[in-house]
Scaffold this motif. Sequence first.
Motif, PDB file in Angstrom:
ATOM      1  N   PRO A   1       1.122  -1.327  -0.021  1.00  0.00           N
ATOM      2  CA  PRO A   1       0.127  -0.616   0.021  1.00  0.00           C
ATOM      3  C   PRO A   1       0.664   1.389   0.321  1.00  0.00           C
ATOM      4  O   PRO A   1       0.752   2.701  -1.022  1.00  0.00           O
ATOM      5  CB  PRO A   1      -0.518  -0.672   1.226  1.00  0.00           C
ATOM      6  CG  PRO A   1      -0.727  -1.498   1.546  1.00  0.00           C
ATOM      7  CD  PRO A   1       0.134  -2.153   1.342  1.00  0.00           C
ATOM      8  N   LEU A   2       1.512   1.491   0.694  1.00  0.00           N
ATOM      9  CA  LEU A   2       3.034   2.369   0.760  1.00  0.00           C
ATOM     10  C   LEU A   2       3.369   2.372  -0.339  1.00  0.00           C
ATOM     11  O   LEU A   2       3.499   4.050  -1.046  1.00  0.00           O
ATOM     12  CB  LEU A   2       3.829   2.494   1.809  1.00  0.00           C
ATOM     13  CG  LEU A   2       4.915   3.678   2.355  1.00  0.00           C
ATOM     14  CD1 LEU A   2       3.485   4.398   2.197  1.00  0.00           C
ATOM     15  CD2 LEU A   2       5.480   3.398   3.308  1.00  0.00           C
ATOM     16  N   TYR A   3       3.575   1.460  -1.408  1.00  0.00           N
ATOM     17  CA  TYR A   3       4.777   2.000  -2.848  1.00  0.00           C
ATOM     18  C   TYR A   3       3.312   2.283  -3.419  1.00  0.00           C
ATOM     19  O   TYR A   3       3.867   3.311  -4.217  1.00  0.00           O
ATOM     20  CB  TYR A   3       5.357   0.768  -3.067  1.00  0.00           C
ATOM     21  CG  TYR A   3       5.598   0.869  -4.350  1.00  0.00           C
ATOM     22  CD1 TYR A   3       6.882   0.767  -5.151  1.00  0.00           C
ATOM     23  CD2 TYR A   3       4.607   0.255  -5.328  1.00  0.00           C
ATOM     24  CE1 TYR A   3       7.398   1.156  -6.404  1.00  0.00           C
ATOM     25  CE2 TYR A   3       5.081  -0.167  -7.158  1.00  0.00           C
ATOM     26  CZ  TYR A   3       5.622  -0.068  -7.206  1.00  0.00           C
ATOM     27  OH  TYR A   3       6.333   0.458  -8.154  1.00  0.00           O
ATOM     28  N   LYS A   4       2.022   1.787  -3.040  1.00  0.00           N
ATOM     29  CA  LYS A   4       1.061   2.291  -4.188  1.00  0.00           C
ATOM     30  C   LYS A   4       0.902   4.190  -3.806  1.00  0.00           C
ATOM     31  O   LYS A   4       0.402   4.501  -5.367  1.00  0.00           O
ATOM     32  CB  LYS A   4       0.216   1.124  -3.617  1.00  0.00           C
ATOM     33  CG  LYS A   4       0.008  -0.413  -4.683  1.00  0.00           C
ATOM     34  CD  LYS A   4      -1.428  -0.185  -4.835  1.00  0.00           C
ATOM     35  CE  LYS A   4      -2.175  -0.964  -3.501  1.00  0.00           C
ATOM     36  NZ  LYS A   4      -3.086  -1.798  -3.518  1.00  0.00           N
ATOM     37  N   CYS A   5       0.625   3.839  -2.625  1.00  0.00           N
ATOM     38  CA  CYS A   5       0.418   5.614  -2.719  1.00  0.00           C
ATOM     39  C   CYS A   5       1.487   5.991  -3.447  1.00  0.00           C
ATOM     40  O   CYS A   5       1.279   7.190  -3.974  1.00  0.00           O
ATOM     41  CB  CYS A   5       0.353   5.516  -1.009  1.00  0.00           C
ATOM     42  SG  CYS A   5       0.114   7.545  -0.511  1.00  0.00           S
ATOM     43  N   ILE A   6       2.762   6.692  -3.503  1.00  0.00           N
ATOM     44  CA  ILE A   6       3.600   6.600  -3.521  1.00  0.00           C
ATOM     45  C   ILE A   6       4.057   6.655  -5.215  1.00  0.00           C
ATOM     46  O   ILE A   6       4.507   7.913  -5.671  1.00  0.00           O
ATOM     47  CB  ILE A   6       5.312   6.144  -2.852  1.00  0.00           C
ATOM     48  CG1 ILE A   6       5.035   7.137  -1.398  1.00  0.00           C
ATOM     49  CG2 ILE A   6       6.473   6.895  -3.946  1.00  0.00           C
ATOM     50  CD1 ILE A   6       6.745   6.152  -0.698  1.00  0.00           C
ATOM     51  N   TYR A   7       3.803   5.727  -5.873  1.00  0.00           N
ATOM     52  CA  TYR A   7       3.685   5.450  -6.602  1.00  0.00           C
ATOM     53  C   TYR A   7       2.445   6.343  -7.613  1.00  0.00           C
ATOM     54  O   TYR A   7       2.494   6.837  -8.637  1.00  0.00           O
ATOM     55  CB  TYR A   7       3.556   4.129  -7.425  1.00  0.00           C
ATOM     56  CG  TYR A   7       3.222   4.121  -8.787  1.00  0.00           C
ATOM     57  CD1 TYR A   7       3.639   4.724 -10.092  1.00  0.00           C
ATOM     58  CD2 TYR A   7       1.439   3.528  -9.287  1.00  0.00           C
ATOM     59  CE1 TYR A   7       3.467   3.719 -11.797  1.00  0.00           C
ATOM     60  CE2 TYR A   7       0.966   3.806 -10.745  1.00  0.00           C
ATOM     61  CZ  TYR A   7       1.797   3.716 -11.783  1.00  0.00           C
ATOM     62  OH  TYR A   7       1.556   3.785 -13.237  1.00  0.00           O
ATOM     63  N   ASN A   8       1.101   6.463  -6.917  1.00  0.00           N
ATOM     64  CA  ASN A   8       0.060   7.356  -7.591  1.00  0.00           C
ATOM     65  C   ASN A   8       0.106   8.366  -7.287  1.00  0.00           C
ATOM     66  O   ASN A   8      -0.209   9.117  -8.294  1.00  0.00           O
ATOM     67  CB  ASN A   8      -1.229   6.772  -6.499  1.00  0.00           C
ATOM     68  CG  ASN A   8      -1.819   5.559  -7.028  1.00  0.00           C
ATOM     69  OD1 ASN A   8      -2.653   5.358  -8.738  1.00  0.00           O
ATOM     70  ND2 ASN A   8      -1.856   3.786  -6.523  1.00  0.00           N
ATOM     71  N   ILE A   9       0.900   9.125  -6.380  1.00  0.00           N
ATOM     72  CA  ILE A   9       1.145  10.398  -6.264  1.00  0.00           C
ATOM     73  C   ILE A   9       2.592  10.565  -7.443  1.00  0.00           C
ATOM     74  O   ILE A   9       2.284  11.764  -7.955  1.00  0.00           O
ATOM     75  CB  ILE A   9       1.618  11.159  -5.132  1.00  0.00           C
ATOM     76  CG1 ILE A   9       0.689  10.691  -3.123  1.00  0.00           C
ATOM     77  CG2 ILE A   9       2.347  12.040  -4.869  1.00  0.00           C
ATOM     78  CD1 ILE A   9       1.090  10.728  -1.944  1.00  0.00           C
TER      79      ILE A   9
END
Length: 238
Positions: free
Chosen positions: A72-80
């Motif tokens: 989830p944290l990777y996905k959050c950073i990626y989406n930003i």
Amino acid sequence: MSFSEEAINIATALGNGIYSVGEDIVLGAERTGEGWGLGKDGRSAEIGYENSAMKNILIDFARTSISDERNPLYKCIYNILEEYYSKFPEEILQQLASKAGVGAGYMAGRMLIGQKLAKTIALKICTVIATTTAYKQMAKKLGVSAAASATGVGIPIGLLMLQGVMQRSSHAALRLRKKCPELFSKLHVAGNLQLLYFLVEKPMHEYISTIEFANTNQARLAKIISDTYSKKSNDNDK
């Protein structure tokens, strides 16, 4: 700033963001009251939804490494980052992709280049984050919290403090919805990742501010970016 320096700064902010004893106790009491119907109308149902969503996020967090695209944290950073790079002119994205070693062909198109660039940068940032003490401490807390959420026993930091973390998460998500509604929706659709915004709000401030600025000043931002990178290119040629 290098990828390593930026990632360490992010990891330190993440470690600080997940755990604030005094603030969490106060916010935990506030959230508990709202959950009992003492706050604004509809807040009790909203809290129930957020708690359920965060439970799933924490379980996914505990099951995957930060460099895993499912984390989830990777996905959050990626989406930003993906939203951030979507604001760049294509010719600048080509330059950045080349410098970052991203294998995007000249005819790939701005959207695809931005996605590949976001993926590459997110992975580099997350790889360094994973080695820092701050992140390891945060991962341990979140991992234990995930286990507690899954079993219903052994909550490690106390109910009020756990509720306090959730209240900070909720407040930050509301700030994001007001500041960048499109980014809020993007993170929400990607798996309720707006609930992790409180962890990245400060360390990724510059990215998010650029996204906010672009929402009302896209043409001006494109010119600023082009002028900035043209100057850098000219300076490098000297």
